[in-house]
Design a protein around this motif. Structure first.
Motif, mmCIF file in Angstrom:
data_model
loop_
_atom_site.group_PDB
_atom_site.id
_atom_site.type_symbol
_atom_site.label_atom_id
_atom_site.label_comp_id
_atom_site.label_asym_id
_atom_site.label_seq_id
_atom_site.Cartn_x
_atom_site.Cartn_y
_atom_site.Cartn_z
ATOM 1 N N ARG A 113 20.889 -5.857 11.297
ATOM 2 C CA ARG A 113 22.008 -6.822 11.440
ATOM 3 C C ARG A 113 22.567 -6.988 12.828
ATOM 4 N NH1 ARG A 113 23.463 -3.809 6.858
ATOM 5 N NH2 ARG A 113 25.042 -2.721 8.123
ATOM 6 N N GLU A 114 22.494 -5.862 13.630
ATOM 7 C CA GLU A 114 22.935 -6.098 15.159
ATOM 8 C C GLU A 114 22.180 -6.884 15.785
ATOM 9 O OE1 GLU A 114 25.749 -4.808 16.655
ATOM 10 O OE2 GLU A 114 26.320 -3.780 14.721
ATOM 11 N N ILE A 115 20.811 -6.975 15.616
ATOM 12 C CA ILE A 115 19.845 -7.709 16.214
ATOM 13 C C ILE A 115 20.160 -9.151 15.898
ATOM 14 C CG2 ILE A 115 17.329 -8.289 16.328
ATOM 15 C CD1 ILE A 115 16.655 -5.018 16.209
ATOM 16 N N VAL A 116 20.243 -9.466 14.695
ATOM 17 C CA VAL A 116 20.342 -10.727 14.108
ATOM 18 C C VAL A 116 21.633 -11.348 14.786
ATOM 19 C CG1 VAL A 116 20.939 -12.239 12.209
ATOM 20 C CG2 VAL A 116 19.167 -10.561 12.284
ATOM 21 N N SER A 117 22.700 -10.557 14.742
ATOM 22 C CA SER A 117 24.049 -11.011 15.554
ATOM 23 C C SER A 117 23.910 -11.294 16.948
ATOM 24 C CB SER A 117 25.046 -9.890 15.408
ATOM 25 O OG SER A 117 25.322 -9.837 13.823
ATOM 26 N N ALA A 118 23.089 -10.446 17.712
ATOM 27 C CA ALA A 118 22.821 -10.584 19.071
ATOM 28 C C ALA A 118 21.878 -11.899 19.513
ATOM 29 C CB ALA A 118 22.232 -9.194 19.693
ATOM 30 N N LEU A 119 21.102 -12.367 18.645
ATOM 31 C CA LEU A 119 20.138 -13.155 18.722
ATOM 32 C C LEU A 119 20.903 -14.747 18.727
ATOM 33 C CD1 LEU A 119 16.783 -12.254 17.074
ATOM 34 C CD2 LEU A 119 17.235 -12.896 19.561
ATOM 35 N N ASP A 120 21.574 -15.014 19.801
ATOM 36 C CA ASP A 120 22.204 -16.509 19.827
ATOM 37 C C ASP A 120 21.459 -17.253 20.437
ATOM 38 O OD1 ASP A 120 22.750 -15.070 22.147
ATOM 39 O OD2 ASP A 120 25.124 -15.889 22.202
ATOM 40 N N GLU A 121 20.335 -16.964 21.357
ATOM 41 C CA GLU A 121 19.571 -17.701 21.802
ATOM 42 C C GLU A 121 18.342 -16.952 21.870
ATOM 43 O OE1 GLU A 121 20.913 -18.221 25.626
ATOM 44 O OE2 GLU A 121 21.014 -16.230 26.144
ATOM 45 N N PRO A 122 16.922 -17.757 22.095
ATOM 46 C CA PRO A 122 15.784 -17.057 22.304
ATOM 47 C C PRO A 122 15.819 -15.840 23.498
ATOM 48 C CG PRO A 122 15.328 -19.205 22.188
ATOM 49 C CD PRO A 122 16.998 -19.317 22.490
#
Length: 125
Positions: free
Chosen positions: A27-36
């Motif tokens: 979930r932390e990773i998904v939240s951090a991925l606001d761009e490639p």
């Protein structure tokens, strides 16, 4: 049944999606991925160790929640970049009292389709 709303094809399965979303680091990773981002950029942004980041990115990719794209570079040293590959997840109980999962995907751009095609070629070789 799990359906990928963009393609109309069978999706990754409820267990994989819920398993990935039940993981704090995922979930932390998904939240951090606001761009490639590269794996290193994801690790730094999500404050997750790099070795853990690779495992979680694999888990998210297997669940079809994150897509690995290849950044083609002129020097021939291509690198992987990761992007979130869903806009919405819907879980519901259908008429047969079975769980139903729908993944709504973002619309593909020409650049996105090319990156996906290149990633598929890399996987097959």
């Amino acid at each position: 049944m799990t359906v990928d709303v963009r393609s109309g094809r069978d999706g990754p399965g409820l267990e994989r999606v819920v398993g990935a979303l039940d993981d704090d680091a995922c979930r932390e990773i998904v939240s951090a991925l606001d761009e490639p981002m590269s794996a290193q950029e994801v690790a730094d942004s999500a404050d997750v160790p790099l070795s853990t980041t690779y495992r979680k990115l694999d888990k998210l990719t297997d669940a079809s929640l994150v897509n690995e794209e290849t950044e083609v570079r002129p020097d021939g040293h291509h690198r992987s970049r990761y992007v979130v590959d869903f806009e919405r997840i819907v879980v519901e109980l259908d008429e047969g009292r079975e769980f139903d999962l729908d993944l709504e995907r973002p619309r593909d751009t020409p650049e996105g389709r090319l990156a996906n095609m290149w990633s598929e070629v890399r996987r097959e070789t």
